[in-house]
Design a protein around this motif. Structure first.
Motif, PDB file in Angstrom:
ATOM      1  N   VAL A 384       0.819  -1.392   0.073  1.00 50.63           N
ATOM      2  CA  VAL A 384       0.074   0.206  -0.017  1.00 50.63           C
ATOM      3  C   VAL A 384       1.003   1.141  -0.038  1.00 50.63           C
ATOM      4  CG1 VAL A 384      -1.599   1.376   1.620  1.00 50.63           C
ATOM      5  CG2 VAL A 384      -2.092  -0.972   1.018  1.00 50.63           C
ATOM      6  N   GLU A 385       2.031   1.120   0.792  1.00 45.15           N
ATOM      7  CA  GLU A 385       3.007   2.246   0.911  1.00 45.15           C
ATOM      8  C   GLU A 385       3.404   2.709  -0.434  1.00 45.15           C
ATOM      9  OE1 GLU A 385       2.960   3.871   3.813  1.00 45.15           O
ATOM     10  OE2 GLU A 385       4.512   5.270   3.177  1.00 45.15           O
ATOM     11  N   VAL A 386       4.004   1.259  -1.095  1.00 42.72           N
ATOM     12  CA  VAL A 386       4.699   1.411  -2.541  1.00 42.72           C
ATOM     13  C   VAL A 386       3.837   2.244  -3.450  1.00 42.72           C
ATOM     14  CG1 VAL A 386       5.971   0.288  -4.406  1.00 42.72           C
ATOM     15  CG2 VAL A 386       6.501  -0.328  -1.891  1.00 42.72           C
ATOM     16  N   ALA A 387       2.443   1.478  -3.399  1.00 46.62           N
ATOM     17  CA  ALA A 387       1.498   2.002  -4.361  1.00 46.62           C
ATOM     18  C   ALA A 387       1.216   3.526  -4.162  1.00 46.62           C
ATOM     19  CB  ALA A 387       0.256   1.184  -3.927  1.00 46.62           C
ATOM     20  N   ALA A 388       1.131   3.952  -3.315  1.00 47.04           N
ATOM     21  CA  ALA A 388       1.029   5.555  -2.743  1.00 47.04           C
ATOM     22  C   ALA A 388       2.164   6.250  -3.469  1.00 47.04           C
ATOM     23  CB  ALA A 388       0.951   5.752  -1.338  1.00 47.04           C
ATOM     24  N   ARG A 389       3.410   5.863  -3.078  1.00 39.93           N
ATOM     25  CA  ARG A 389       4.637   6.472  -3.617  1.00 39.93           C
ATOM     26  C   ARG A 389       4.622   6.615  -5.205  1.00 39.93           C
ATOM     27  NH1 ARG A 389       8.829   3.970   0.865  1.00 39.93           N
ATOM     28  NH2 ARG A 389       7.782   4.827   2.463  1.00 39.93           N
ATOM     29  N   GLU A 390       4.157   5.309  -5.900  1.00 42.98           N
ATOM     30  CA  GLU A 390       4.229   5.379  -7.191  1.00 42.98           C
ATOM     31  C   GLU A 390       2.995   6.092  -7.860  1.00 42.98           C
ATOM     32  OE1 GLU A 390       5.972   0.704  -7.922  1.00 42.98           O
ATOM     33  OE2 GLU A 390       3.650   0.998  -8.235  1.00 42.98           O
ATOM     34  N   LEU A 391       1.890   6.205  -7.056  1.00 43.43           N
ATOM     35  CA  LEU A 391       0.793   7.155  -7.765  1.00 43.43           C
ATOM     36  C   LEU A 391       0.900   8.483  -7.423  1.00 43.43           C
ATOM     37  CD1 LEU A 391      -1.976   4.577  -6.942  1.00 43.43           C
ATOM     38  CD2 LEU A 391      -1.104   5.176  -9.374  1.00 43.43           C
ATOM     39  N   GLY A 392       1.848   8.589  -6.389  1.00 38.27           N
ATOM     40  CA  GLY A 392       2.077  10.127  -5.976  1.00 38.27           C
ATOM     41  C   GLY A 392       0.800  10.504  -4.797  1.00 38.27           C
ATOM     42  N   ASP A 394      -0.811  10.559  -1.160  1.00 41.04           N
ATOM     43  CA  ASP A 394      -0.471  10.619   0.438  1.00 41.04           C
ATOM     44  C   ASP A 394      -0.576   9.222   1.128  1.00 41.04           C
ATOM     45  OD1 ASP A 394      -0.053  12.950   2.885  1.00 41.04           O
ATOM     46  OD2 ASP A 394      -1.514  11.321   3.343  1.00 41.04           O
ATOM     47  N   PRO A 395       0.505   8.697   1.977  1.00 33.97           N
ATOM     48  CA  PRO A 395       0.118   7.383   2.294  1.00 33.97           C
ATOM     49  C   PRO A 395      -1.069   7.427   3.333  1.00 33.97           C
ATOM     50  CG  PRO A 395       2.120   8.314   3.492  1.00 33.97           C
ATOM     51  CD  PRO A 395       1.655   9.495   2.251  1.00 33.97           C
ATOM     52  N   ALA A 396      -1.513   8.545   4.000  1.00 36.18           N
ATOM     53  CA  ALA A 396      -2.700   8.549   4.762  1.00 36.18           C
ATOM     54  C   ALA A 396      -3.975   8.486   3.740  1.00 36.18           C
ATOM     55  CB  ALA A 396      -2.831   9.590   5.708  1.00 36.18           C
ATOM     56  N   GLU A 397      -3.991   9.126   2.951  1.00 42.20           N
ATOM     57  CA  GLU A 397      -5.073   9.309   1.822  1.00 42.20           C
ATOM     58  C   GLU A 397      -5.349   7.901   1.205  1.00 42.20           C
ATOM     59  OE1 GLU A 397      -7.222  11.573   2.821  1.00 42.20           O
ATOM     60  OE2 GLU A 397      -5.546  12.120   4.301  1.00 42.20           O
ATOM     61  N   ILE A 398      -4.192   7.303   0.815  1.00 40.83           N
ATOM     62  CA  ILE A 398      -4.661   6.203  -0.057  1.00 40.83           C
ATOM     63  C   ILE A 398      -5.142   5.081   0.986  1.00 40.83           C
ATOM     64  CG2 ILE A 398      -2.320   4.961   0.436  1.00 40.83           C
ATOM     65  CD1 ILE A 398      -2.645   3.954  -2.800  1.00 40.83           C
ATOM     66  N   ARG A 399      -4.869   5.139   2.166  1.00 43.62           N
ATOM     67  CA  ARG A 399      -5.569   4.187   3.032  1.00 43.62           C
ATOM     68  C   ARG A 399      -6.814   4.647   3.296  1.00 43.62           C
ATOM     69  NH1 ARG A 399      -0.032   3.914   4.483  1.00 43.62           N
ATOM     70  NH2 ARG A 399       0.688   1.922   4.704  1.00 43.62           N
ATOM     71  N   ARG A 400      -7.196   5.812   3.712  1.00 44.03           N
ATOM     72  CA  ARG A 400      -8.426   6.398   4.147  1.00 44.03           C
ATOM     73  C   ARG A 400      -9.456   5.817   2.820  1.00 44.03           C
ATOM     74  NH1 ARG A 400      -9.409  10.373   7.836  1.00 44.03           N
ATOM     75  NH2 ARG A 400      -7.258  11.363   7.355  1.00 44.03           N
ATOM     76  N   LYS A 401      -9.149   6.178   1.686  1.00 43.97           N
ATOM     77  CA  LYS A 401      -9.768   5.906   0.413  1.00 43.97           C
ATOM     78  C   LYS A 401     -10.313   4.520   0.402  1.00 43.97           C
ATOM     79  CE  LYS A 401      -8.978   7.796  -3.821  1.00 43.97           C
ATOM     80  NZ  LYS A 401      -9.991   8.193  -4.397  1.00 43.97           N
ATOM     81  N   ASN A 402      -9.423   3.537   0.944  1.00 38.74           N
ATOM     82  CA  ASN A 402      -9.952   2.231   0.610  1.00 38.74           C
ATOM     83  C   ASN A 402     -10.464   1.630   2.038  1.00 38.74           C
ATOM     84  OD1 ASN A 402      -9.033   1.420  -2.262  1.00 38.74           O
ATOM     85  ND2 ASN A 402      -7.384   2.563  -1.416  1.00 38.74           N
ATOM     86  N   PHE A 403     -10.389   2.199   3.115  1.00 32.40           N
ATOM     87  CA  PHE A 403     -10.890   1.687   4.358  1.00 32.40           C
ATOM     88  C   PHE A 403     -12.415   1.131   4.365  1.00 32.40           C
ATOM     89  CE2 PHE A 403      -8.290   4.468   7.394  1.00 32.40           C
ATOM     90  CZ  PHE A 403      -7.215   3.506   7.397  1.00 32.40           C
ATOM     91  N   ILE A 404     -12.477   0.149   4.739  1.00 34.17           N
ATOM     92  CA  ILE A 404     -13.954  -0.438   5.103  1.00 34.17           C
ATOM     93  C   ILE A 404     -14.537   0.736   6.190  1.00 34.17           C
ATOM     94  CG2 ILE A 404     -15.311  -2.126   6.117  1.00 34.17           C
ATOM     95  CD1 ILE A 404     -12.995  -4.101   5.552  1.00 34.17           C
ATOM     96  N   ARG A 405     -15.769   1.408   5.771  1.00 31.97           N
ATOM     97  CA  ARG A 405     -16.489   2.350   6.308  1.00 31.97           C
ATOM     98  C   ARG A 405     -17.202   1.617   7.378  1.00 31.97           C
ATOM     99  NH1 ARG A 405     -17.209   3.700   0.989  1.00 31.97           N
ATOM    100  NH2 ARG A 405     -19.277   2.743   1.150  1.00 31.97           N
TER     101      ARG A 405
END
Lengths: 784, 156
Positions: A384-392, A394-405
């Protein structure tokens, strides 16, 4: 009012004996006439044992007897079993070669058990062991996961060294997701082998009583009843009625004291054979060689995303090292405790995992704190971290976007679990607030001005613990049920003995369980005694592992307390000449609703044992047993964030800050819970930066066989930790609790590697991130 | 076999030992003072720390004969009657122990630290504990306990 209030930071009741040197560990116990056992271990990673010459050892002063595998075979002592059958992708059970306590044909790892010498003293046994001559025929050995299949075969039963080839998830759905992916991130990583190292080495004392034809075994066990079951049903044939196992104070376990080991089995058998008690205490070198190790995976992971960075598919291929033999639960760790956690906190709709488990000429590998779930969290939170870096992103936002709500619970993952409840964004937000995430770029610039590299790393983990519903684990291949037992026994004077199957070896159960009982029954804490660790006293139980003591063992206690209250109401109703339906129980008093007429719990307990004025149809006594089988796993989850600073000149990484925000459900004792978090994180930091069990690929020797070579975390390797909590109460157990013992070891490794790679501006480095590795990467980065 | 005589926890004791008998073996096996633990075989873990003539030492690294004539204090000798030593009290108060196995060595080592450095910084405490390994606590609460004991005074 009771003094043990749930939710309060009550100081531990067990501390005093440990602080004054009065703890009683197995090695502190002596039995009259005891002999000391010393094991002759294989110096070779793989060798046929042609013959063992014991004459010189037998003639050595003080030596009473020397035994080899054939002696145990003669007495029909069986193989140490693996209690979980994994069904492979072709529908076949995993390969389960025999594991005899003393080898019968060949040695399969350095430290394997060849013979045992029994002598009057430890020194004499050691001297005797030096005189045992073993004739070996050395065989080619392999210690590496990637070379196992097709390497020198360890077992006839598994000619290609493959224990199983297993899959979970919908492969076609994952292929479809990858076919339409906007971006795919790929990563290869190694989960380094760890050696558990509880500070108390394993020990055993076995005593046979010829008059009663029965045995007592003192063992450093996390689960004495389970050990008795294995020894009785599968290994020795000694009936459970003739075998008492006592696990007194135990100096830490972390999983490594769950299993049925060769040494205690040999002591048990030999105690009858020689007619004297037999003791054995591991020295640290033996503990490195022959305790079950942890982790040791090689993994390839791929994550598919759509245009907005939503995860649409995850593909994981893992090779897992089983070591030379299957330890008691080894097969289940890289399967049902691993692949089932690969959804993490995310909505990823399609997941597929393939695990190949292999035999190598190394010590057996089994559960170690965080088992399976730590191995799952690492590749997931790394990719997830590497994906965030590749896509530019933020590491918090990529997680937030994908969290189970929060409104999606209960949530069915594509890897067989149903999460009952959680709020992942709440823990992420709180962790970001606590570490002042917004201020990070300023701090990084400040470090840079001093020539230092600063990095920040996230880990949003989930784990499944409180193991586990018996029907579920049974359908997945477990050979045992995973309920827990409790007996709440009032005495006539109003004191209470609580007999629990949950063994404590550092977790503070004597305090936490007393708080629950005290609050529930309205009895002062000092009147509550927690009894654990003795099959002679406690009903059949399952023991301590997988962060289950409070969620499962505590729930059993609650259920037994409920039975006590129900019966107490009947007694009180009789005494108060009221109907049972009108009796209310609160704060230790049975009261007739709407009146001030009441009887205390102590009065009711006394009446139960002196039943002169008593309901006709009710049995005397106030002593209730309950068994609790959980309805689901529990799912602690949270976010850890750490900040590191690297000195590129030395490669030394300093952990500047660590924030842990966890959701454990209801917290009974925050003091104890925070301590569990600290200890778990320290072990995770150890894995990420310091610890690595290494075998020499040529000779098969364990290169990290002492504290000189295996780097345990010291006080000056670690920071102080900031612990925060959020709470969503577990939806399916009476306490609303989830478990806290393992999360640190699960959350910490990816958080640290994410921070270190962030500081270095690279995508990945393998654990442990030692100064040498970091220095080389820092130099390369500087040169570019 | 040589005979050794020493003062242990303010009591005169003596016993016959082998030349190779370690002080920790003498304490545990001859005197039944099992509070001092053995956690390794390379003198690293510190579970066996006791005081010899006022200094903390690893009793697995000293022969019993080397302690002959000396004054030894073990964890059993730290409290006065029912009253815990302030360092023991601080470990209890701040949850500085879990399984308890490293605890006797930790406490004995910490007491010696404060006798040599009454007001150590967090960094100094962490560095002092380099020779004591704990696998349970992550050291956080041990460091906390020692800091608080130092602030309170009288824990040396």
């Amino acid at each position: 009012m009771p003094d043990g209030s749930v939710g309060q930071a009550v100081k531990r009741r067990e501390d005093r004996r440990f602080l004054t040197g009065k703890g009683r560990y197995v090695d502190d116990i002596h039995r009259p006439g005891e002999l000391t056992a010393v094991f002759v271990r294989s110096p070779h990673a793989h060798a046929t044992v042609k013959s063992v010459h014991i004459d010189a050892a037998m003639a050595s002063p003080g030596v009473i007897d020397v035994f080899v595998g054939a002696d145990m075979e003669q007495d029909s002592i069986g193989s140490l079993p693996c209690g979980w059958t994994v069904t492979d992708r072709h529908g076949e059970p995993h390969k389960s070669p025999p594991h005899f306590p003393l080898v019968r044909d060949k040695a399969r790892y350095v430290g394997d058990h060849i013979a045992v010498v029994l002598a009057e003293t430890l020194e004499q046994a050691r001297d005797g062991a030096e005189l045992v001559e073993v004739d070996y025929d050395e065989l080619p050995a392999n210690v590496e996961i990637v070379k196992a299949v097709g390497g020198p075969p360890l077992h006839e039963e598994a000619p290609d060294n493959l224990c199983y080839d297993w899959v979970l998830g919908d492969e076609a759905a994952v292929d479809e997701a990858f076919a339409k992916a906007h971006h795919i991130t790929k990563l290869d990583l190694v989960n380094n082998r760890l050696i558990p190292n509880p500070m108390e080495p394993r020990a055993a004392i076995a005593e046979y009583d010829g008059g009663l034809d029965s045995y007592t075994l003192w063992s450093t066990s996390q689960n004495p009843h389970l050990l008795r079951l294995i020894l009785s049903a599968f290994v020795t044939g000694i009936p459970e009625t003739k075998l008492r196992i006592i696990a007194p104070d135990i100096g830490g376990g972390f999983g490594s004291k769950i299993y049925c080991y060769a040494e205690e089995t040999v002591c048990l058998w030999a105690s009858k054979r020689v007619g004297r008690p037999v003791r054995w205490t591991s020295d640290r070198s033996e503990s490195f060689l022959a305790d079950a190790h942890g982790r040791d995976h090689v993994t390839h992971v791929e994550l598919a995303m759509n245009e907005t960075g939503e995860f649409i598919g995850l593909k994981v291929a893992t090779r897992a090292n089983m070591g030379a033999y299957l330890s008691s639960f080894a097969s289940s760790i890289p399967t049902y405790f691993y692949a089932t956690l690969l959804a993490g906190q995310y909505r990823t709709p399609a997941i597929f995992c393939n695990v190949k488990a292999v035999f190598t000429n190394t010590a057996p590998v089994d559960a170690y704190r965080g088992a399976g779930r730590s191995e799952a969290t690492y590749p997931l939170e790394r990719i997830v971290e590497v994906a965030a870096r590749e896509l530019g992103m933020d590491p918090a936002e990529i997680r937030r976007k994908n969290f189970i709500r929060p409104d999606q619970f209960p949530y069915n993952t594509p890897v067989a679990l149903t999460y009952d409840i959680g709020n992942y964004e709440a823990s992420l937000d709180e962790a970001m607030r606590m570490i002042n995430y917004r201020g990070f770029s300023g701090r990084k610039a400040e470090s840079q001005a001093r020539g230092k590299l600063r990095g920040i790393g996230f880990s949003a983990y989930i784990e499944a613990c409180g193991i586990a519903p018996s029907s579920v684990v049974g359908s997945l291949g477990a050979g045992v049920g995973m309920w827990e037992t409790a007996q709440v026994r009032f005495n006539a004077t109003g004191t209470v003995s609580v007999l629990t199957g949950s063994h404590a070896h550092g977790q503070g159960h004597e305090t936490t369980f007393s708080q629950i009982v005290s609050d529930t029954l309205g009895v002062p804490m000092e009147n509550v005694e927690i009894v654990h660790g003795d099959t002679g006293q406690i009903p059949m139980a399952m023991g301590t592992y997988g962060s289950r003591s409070l969620a499962v063992g505590g729930s059993a206690i609650m259920r037994a307390c409920g039975k006590i209250i129900d019966k107490g109401k009947k007694i009180a109703a009789h005494l108060l000449e009221a109907s049972v339906e009108d009796i209310e129980f609160k704060d230790g008093n049975f009261t007739v609703a709407g009146t001030d007429r009441s009887k205390s719990m102590a009065e009711v307990a006394f009446t139960a044992y002196v039943p002169h004025n008593y309901p006709e149809d009710l049995e005397p006594g106030l002593d209730e047993t309950a068994f609790y089988d959980p309805l689901n796993f529990t799912y602690p989850a949270g976010t850890h964030i750490c900040e590191v600073e690297i000195d590129p000149e030395t490669g030394v990484t300093e952990i500047l800050d660590w924030v842990a925000v966890d959701d454990f459900g209801k917290v009974i004792n925050p003091l104890i819970v925070e301590g569990q978090v600290h200890g778990g994180v320290a072990q995770g930091v150890g894995q990420a930066m310091l610890e690595h069990g290494i075998y020499d690929s040529g000779s098969g020797q364990l290169l990290t066989g002492s504290y000189m070579d295996y780097c345990m975390p010291r006080a000056d390797d670690l920071p102080s930790f900031k612990v925060g909590m959020i709470e969503t109460a577990c939806a399916h157990n009476p306490l609303g609790v989830k478990g806290c013992g393992e999360v640190g070891a699960i959350a910490a490794p990816p958080a640290l590697i994410n921070a270190i790679t962030d500081a270095l501006g690279i995508m990945h480095l393998e654990m442990p991130a030692t100064p040498e590795k970091v220095w080389r990467l820092a130099q390369t980065a500087a040169a570019e | 076999m040589p005979t050794v005589t020493m003062t242990v926890n303010e009591r005169q004791v003596s016993g016959e030992v082998e030349g190779r008998t370690l002080l920790v073996q003498f304490l545990r096996e001859h005197l039944n003072l099992t509070g001092t633990h053995v956690g390794c075989d390379t003198s690293q873990c510190g579970a066996c720390v006791v005081h010899l003539n006022g200094d903390s030492v690893k009793s697995c690294t000293i022969l019993a004969v080397q302690a002959n004539g000396g004054k030894v204090t073990t964890i059993e000798g730290l409290a006065s009657g029912d009253a815990l030593h302030p360092m023991q009290e601080a470990f209890h108060e701040h949850h500085g122990l879990q399984c308890g196995f490293c605890t006797p060595g930790m406490v004995m080592s910490a007491v010696d630290l404060l006798s040599k450095n009454a007001k150590p910084s967090e960094k100094e405490i962490r560095e002092w504990l380099e020779g004591n390994i704990c696998r349970c606590t992550g050291y956080h609460n041990i460091v906390n306990a020692i800091s608080h004991a130092a602030q309170q005074g009288d824990a040396a």
